[in-house]
Design an enzyme around this catalytic site. Structure first.
Site, PDB file in Angstrom:
ATOM      1  N   ASP A  95       0.877  -1.175   0.000  1.00  0.00           N
ATOM      2  CA  ASP A  95       0.000   0.000   0.000  1.00  0.00           C
ATOM      3  C   ASP A  95       0.911   1.220   0.000  1.00  0.00           C
ATOM      4  O   ASP A  95       2.108   1.116   0.277  1.00  0.00           O
ATOM      5  CB  ASP A  95      -0.909   0.009   1.244  1.00  0.00           C
ATOM      6  CG  ASP A  95      -1.825   1.239   1.277  1.00  0.00           C
ATOM      7  OD1 ASP A  95      -2.319   1.644   0.202  1.00  0.00           O
ATOM      8  OD2 ASP A  95      -2.032   1.807   2.359  1.00  0.00           O
ATOM      9  N   SER A  96       0.309   2.375  -0.263  1.00  0.00           N
ATOM     10  CA  SER A  96       1.090   3.609  -0.184  1.00  0.00           C
ATOM     11  C   SER A  96       1.404   3.964   1.267  1.00  0.00           C
ATOM     12  O   SER A  96       2.213   4.840   1.520  1.00  0.00           O
ATOM     13  CB  SER A  96       0.294   4.751  -0.816  1.00  0.00           C
ATOM     14  OG  SER A  96      -0.891   4.960  -0.076  1.00  0.00           O
ATOM     15  N   CYS A 121      -4.282  -1.227  -2.159  1.00  0.00           N
ATOM     16  CA  CYS A 121      -4.365   0.221  -2.363  1.00  0.00           C
ATOM     17  C   CYS A 121      -5.258   0.423  -3.586  1.00  0.00           C
ATOM     18  O   CYS A 121      -4.975  -0.112  -4.661  1.00  0.00           O
ATOM     19  CB  CYS A 121      -2.960   0.767  -2.621  1.00  0.00           C
ATOM     20  SG  CYS A 121      -2.912   2.499  -3.094  1.00  0.00           S
ATOM     21  N   GLU A 157      -2.794   8.990   8.146  1.00  0.00           N
ATOM     22  CA  GLU A 157      -1.337   8.850   8.283  1.00  0.00           C
ATOM     23  C   GLU A 157      -0.816   9.686   9.458  1.00  0.00           C
ATOM     24  O   GLU A 157       0.147   9.312  10.110  1.00  0.00           O
ATOM     25  CB  GLU A 157      -0.628   9.272   6.977  1.00  0.00           C
ATOM     26  CG  GLU A 157      -0.840   8.316   5.811  1.00  0.00           C
ATOM     27  CD  GLU A 157       0.012   7.034   5.880  1.00  0.00           C
ATOM     28  OE1 GLU A 157       1.130   7.073   6.414  1.00  0.00           O
ATOM     29  OE2 GLU A 157      -0.466   5.998   5.379  1.00  0.00           O
ATOM     30  N   CYS A 161     -10.835   3.567  -0.640  1.00  0.00           N
ATOM     31  CA  CYS A 161      -9.429   3.802  -0.292  1.00  0.00           C
ATOM     32  C   CYS A 161      -9.190   2.980   0.960  1.00  0.00           C
ATOM     33  O   CYS A 161      -9.992   3.028   1.900  1.00  0.00           O
ATOM     34  CB  CYS A 161      -9.188   5.278  -0.016  1.00  0.00           C
ATOM     35  SG  CYS A 161      -7.559   5.626   0.694  1.00  0.00           S
ATOM     36  N   HIS A 209      -7.278   3.320   3.318  1.00  0.00           N
ATOM     37  CA  HIS A 209      -7.094   4.117   4.545  1.00  0.00           C
ATOM     38  C   HIS A 209      -8.447   4.427   5.215  1.00  0.00           C
ATOM     39  O   HIS A 209      -8.495   4.649   6.421  1.00  0.00           O
ATOM     40  CB  HIS A 209      -6.418   5.449   4.235  1.00  0.00           C
ATOM     41  CG  HIS A 209      -4.932   5.371   4.034  1.00  0.00           C
ATOM     42  ND1 HIS A 209      -4.354   4.733   2.972  1.00  0.00           N
ATOM     43  CD2 HIS A 209      -3.900   5.868   4.777  1.00  0.00           C
ATOM     44  CE1 HIS A 209      -3.027   4.850   3.050  1.00  0.00           C
ATOM     45  NE2 HIS A 209      -2.734   5.532   4.147  1.00  0.00           N
TER      46      HIS A 209
HETATM   47  N1  DGL Z   1      -4.644   3.347   0.575  1.00  0.00           N
HETATM   48  C1  DGL Z   1      -4.564   4.039  -0.693  1.00  0.00           C
HETATM   49  C2  DGL Z   1      -5.809   3.753  -1.504  1.00  0.00           C
HETATM   50  O1  DGL Z   1      -6.482   2.785  -1.213  1.00  0.00           O
HETATM   51  C3  DGL Z   1      -4.230   5.406  -0.389  1.00  0.00           C
HETATM   52  C4  DGL Z   1      -3.994   6.382  -1.055  1.00  0.00           C
HETATM   53  C5  DGL Z   1      -2.968   7.426  -1.192  1.00  0.00           C
HETATM   54  O2  DGL Z   1      -1.806   7.148  -0.956  1.00  0.00           O
HETATM   55  O3  DGL Z   1      -3.375   8.491  -1.603  1.00  0.00           O
HETATM   56  O4  DGL Z   1      -6.113   4.428  -2.447  1.00  0.00           O
END
Ligand code: DGL
Length: 277
Positions: A12-13, A75, A154, A185, A187
């Protein structure tokens, strides 16, 4: 045999992938996870397609190089931009989070009006309406980009700080009469209680994690990749960001302590070439 006992690679990011890992652990407690969260470059969702591809493939190449047996792109942003390319690039199965989320929403909606919230890149990609309409053409979709939400997670901001931002951002949802809202998302499940408070209990929130873990289970079975090692699984969590902050968020979400190490896929070559570590 060797491949069956290899870990599942998850990326994931940032910390959002933990919401998917929680479900994989619940449904597949014997599987091992190698997780990479690219918090140093988060958010991906405000970046160009080229940057999202660059960062995502750097992370996925690393996981594949470590010998994982399957990739889970936990992600939505990376799934929207990179899933098809990743499936062409790697020989192992690659699972994304968008089709599972769309399926879960179709199963949940009664009035066929489905809202989708996600990063700017995910919403602009049109991937969710496409996935929903591929299964059910009668679904009316209401996509909304929520660019500020990822950093609320975050940075672990307090509910007092987060709630007014969530309320203002979700205001366009009010007039849509949706009965289902996809948290597009990974997150966002970490903000689910506050999102539910803002939209009200008549709207069902969809978190793609549960369905994604089911897809993982299905593919492991299909490819005869289910782990058969009898030892307890050993999980590895890597973040290019702050490991302490990552483990705190992880412990809250997963209700168990996790060891997180700092590791940046972009730094390894530099360190190796200078012999500097
Ligand atoms: N968890 C990522 C997603 O599902 C996050 C996004 C991001 O880094 O902007 O899109």
């Amino acid at each position: 045999m060797f491949m069956r006992n290899a870990p599942i690679g998850v990326m994931d990011s940032g910390v959002g992938g933990l919401t998917v890992i929680g479900e994989i652990w619940r449904q597949l407690p014997h599987e091992e996870i190698l997780f990479y969260g690219d918090s140093a470059r988060c958010p991906y969702g405000d970046r160009s397609t080229e940057e999202i591809e660059l960062f995502t493939f750097k992370a996925l190449d690393y996981l594949v190089g470590q010998g994982v047996k399957m990739l889970v792109i936990a992600c939505n942003t990376a799934t929207a931009i990179c899933l098809e390319l990743a499936r062409e690039r790697y020989e192992i199965p690659v699972i994304g989070v968008i089709a599972p989320g769309a399926r879960a929403a179709i199963a949940a909606t009664s009035n066929r009006k489905v809202g989708i919230i996600g990063t700017s890149a995910t919403i602009c990609s049109g991937s969710y309406p496409k996935a929903l309409h591929a299964t059910h053409q009668g679904i009316e979709t209401f996509p909304l980009a929520c660019p500020s939400f990822v950093s609320l997670v975050e940075r672990s901001v307090t509910p007092a700080e987060a709630l007014p931002i969530i309320k203002a951002t979700l205001q366009p949802i009010e007039s849509t009469h949706i009965d289902t809202l996809i948290l597009g998302c990974t997150h966002y499940p970490l903000l689910a209680k506050m999102i539910q408070k803002v939209v009200g209990n008549d709207i069902q929130l969809i978190n793609s994690a549960e369905q994604t873990a089911r897809d993982v289970s299905f593919w492991l079975d299909e490819h005869q990749l289910t782990r058969i090692d009898l030892h307890d699984p050993f999980h590895v969590f890597l973040t290019s960001g702050d490991p302490l902050q990552f483990s705190q968020i992880g412990e809250q979400w997963l209700c168990q302590s996790i060891d997180v190490s700092h590791f940046d896929v972009w730094r390894t070559e530099f360190l190796q070439s200078t012999g500097d570590e």
